[in-house]
Motif scaffolding. Structure first.
Motif, short mmCIF file in Angstrom:
data_model
loop_
_atom_site.label_atom_id
_atom_site.label_comp_id
_atom_site.label_asym_id
_atom_site.label_seq_id
_atom_site.Cartn_x
_atom_site.Cartn_y
_atom_site.Cartn_z
N GLY A 61 0.78 -1.23 0.00
CA GLY A 61 0.00 0.00 0.00
C GLY A 61 0.81 1.28 0.00
N LYS A 62 2.15 1.13 -0.04
CA LYS A 62 3.03 2.31 -0.02
C LYS A 62 3.69 2.49 -1.39
N ALA A 63 4.18 3.69 -1.64
CA ALA A 63 4.89 3.96 -2.88
C ALA A 63 6.19 3.16 -2.92
N MET A 64 6.59 2.77 -4.13
CA MET A 64 7.85 2.06 -4.31
C MET A 64 8.93 3.07 -4.71
N ILE B 32 19.55 8.62 -9.65
CA ILE B 32 18.41 9.47 -9.35
C ILE B 32 17.37 8.62 -8.64
N ARG B 33 16.95 9.09 -7.48
CA ARG B 33 15.94 8.34 -6.72
C ARG B 33 14.57 8.63 -7.33
N VAL B 34 13.80 7.57 -7.58
CA VAL B 34 12.48 7.74 -8.18
C VAL B 34 11.41 7.14 -7.28
N GLU B 35 10.19 7.61 -7.50
CA GLU B 35 9.05 7.15 -6.70
C GLU B 35 7.92 6.73 -7.62
N LEU B 36 7.44 5.51 -7.42
CA LEU B 36 6.29 4.99 -8.15
C LEU B 36 5.09 5.00 -7.20
N LYS C 212 11.19 16.99 -2.62
CA LYS C 212 12.31 17.19 -3.55
C LYS C 212 13.41 16.14 -3.38
N GLN C 213 13.04 14.98 -2.84
CA GLN C 213 14.02 13.92 -2.63
C GLN C 213 13.99 12.86 -3.72
N ALA C 214 13.07 13.01 -4.66
CA ALA C 214 12.94 12.00 -5.73
C ALA C 214 12.16 12.59 -6.90
N LEU C 215 12.20 11.87 -8.02
CA LEU C 215 11.36 12.20 -9.17
C LEU C 215 10.24 11.17 -9.25
N ARG C 216 9.04 11.62 -9.51
CA ARG C 216 7.95 10.67 -9.75
C ARG C 216 8.26 9.94 -11.06
N CYS C 217 7.76 8.73 -11.18
CA CYS C 217 8.01 8.00 -12.42
C CYS C 217 6.76 7.26 -12.87
N PHE C 218 6.74 6.91 -14.15
CA PHE C 218 5.61 6.22 -14.76
C PHE C 218 6.16 5.08 -15.63
#
Length: 450
Positions: A402-405, A413-417, A442-448
């Motif tokens: 249930g949490k973001a990966m 580069i740290r990313v967040e899904l 500002k600790q990561a970039l969102r990703c798709f």
């Protein structure tokens, strides 16, 4: 001879302070105990064995070590408590006097930690009959620390950490690491390749090379660090390698050029600077000047424009006048680096830095740290923003349901899904994504996922 039957069904709790090398070693210790039938405690459960792997890089680290030991003793009142690591090596007597500590192992002995633990475990049974003290203390001089404890483990992490070297011959004026870990030494390339192959067989995809001064690899075996890199690059199944830290004077142009065309070594470097002032570098007894450091950065960026470059900086060391700090600030401001790891100087007993007369106040240390951390944030955000909209390959890490990966691109580069797109099948998988906007912190970039 180790009697593993005495450990069957026992539980262990682990606590690690300090560097990636310590975490790697603790994970290896845990794996060895697991093979003897010892399982890791669950949350809220009391342990039969407590292992604390300590750090002594600053006085704050020493204090945290003492607090961690006392907390582990308090939370596990009947446990057998083992303390190892740098603080245990440097302050064995202090550690042994902490109530509840049973075994203190120095840098030589931790290579045989399980054997010492087994022997001491028997001593506990004898003590119950005879009342004899069970404290066992080991400490050696730097020249006597010669053992090498192999370590390639991931613990609860996705990435493996492979220990390729230990110890240091540099003796910088502010540092106690050579006294805690001994002189530089290393295993063979063949043995390290074998460990990497085992990690691949276990499903590992990324390995971080760790050590105290890994660019000094080869002192023991007559081999070269570059040869190690080339050999590891050929291990099938490992998709990524990262080099945890390389002294600038040991980061050769030949190594940089090899990484450009390497199959698996990532465009990611971590290079200790400590100071951008030549005056301070000389006081520190560092092995380079600011210009050499700048040349290395320029070289990396010329052949790998998207490389992530992390830099260690120490502030407030003895001799760092306001003018020297401004030199460091302006030097770093003008360098194309990605992130600064800022550490305030801490007085360490027995170091030659204590003879340097100019002392920086704690207030000024905090102010200088804040300025460099703000500069670091600016550089990291700028680096991230340049990659928004690009495609990238990300190695995802396991996340709570249930949490973001989260994961990292090739150039770190740290990313967040988002949680709605997260899937347990993505854990430890390299996936192609499109990079989006910065996260609110500002600790990561969102990703798709593409």
């Amino acid at each position: 001879m180790i009697d593993s039957s005495a450990f069957q069904g026992k539980t262990a709790a682990y606590y690690t302070l300090g560097c990636k090398l310590n975490f790697s070693e603790t994970s290896t210790f845990g794996k060895m105990l697991q093979e003897m039938g010892v399982r890791t405690v669950q949350k809220g459960e009391r342990a039969d064995i407590c292992l604390i792997n300590t750090c002594s890089v600053t006085e704050v680290a020493d204090q945290k070590c003492r607090q961690a030991i006392r907390r582990m003793v308090r939370e596990n009142p009947d446990a057998f408590v083992v303390v190892t690591g740098c603080y245990a090596q440097l302050e064995a007597e202090v550690v042994s006097r902490i109530e509840g500590v049973d075994l203190v192992l120095g840098s030589n002995e931790k290579a045989n930690l399980v054997q010492f633990l087994s022997d001491a475990w028997v001593s506990v049974d004898r003590r119950q009959e005879t009342g004899v003290s069970r404290d066992l203390i080991f400490r050696q001089k730097t020249k006597d620390i010669k053992s090498f404890a192999p370590s390639c483990s991931r613990g609860n992490r996705t990435r493996y950490f492979l220990k390729v070297q230990d110890g240091c011959d540099y003796f910088c004026t502010y540092c106690t690491i050579p006294y805690a870990r001994g002189f530089s030494r290393n295993p063979t390339i063949a043995s390290l390749v074998h460990q990497a192959e085992e990690a691949a067989q276990e499903g590992g995809k990324e390995i971080v090379l760790t050590g105290v001064n890994i660019g000094d690899f080869g002192k023991t075996t007559g081999e070269r660090f570059l040869d190690l890199v080339k050999a590891l690059d050929g291990v099938e199944g490992i998709s990524r390698y990262r080099i945890s830290s390389l002294e600038p004077d040991l980061l050769s142009d030949e190594l940089i050029d090899y990484c450009v065309q390497s199959r698996a070594f990532m465009p990611h470097f971590h290079i200790p600077l400590q100071s951008g002032s030549d005056t301070v570098l000389k006081l520190m007894h560092r092995h380079y000047d600011a210009q050499l450091f700048a040349n290395k950065i320029h070289k990396i960026k010329a052949v790998m424009p998207d490389a992530f470059i992390g830099v260690d900086v120490m502030v407030g060391c003895r001799g760092e006048t306001p003018e020297c700090f401004e030199e460091t600030y302006e030097f770093l401001k003008g360098l194309d680096v990605t992130q600064l790891h800022v550490f305030p100087y801490s007085e360490r007993p027995g170091t030659s830095a204590l003879s340097i007369p100019y002392v920086v106040s704690e207030k000024d240390k905090k102010l200088r740290s804040k300025r460099l951390l703000d500069l670091s944030d600016e550089k990291t955000v700028s680096f991230y923003q340049k990659h928004i909209g690009q495609e990238a390959e990300v190695l995802f890490e396991k996340a709570p349901r249930g949490k973001a990966m989260h994961g990292f691109t090739r150039n770190y580069i740290r990313v967040e899904l988002s949680a709605k797109d997260a899937d347990t099948t993505l854990d430890n998988q390299i996936v192609k994504v499109r990079l989006g906007e910065l996260t609110p912190d500002k600790q990561a970039l969102r990703c798709f996922i593409i």
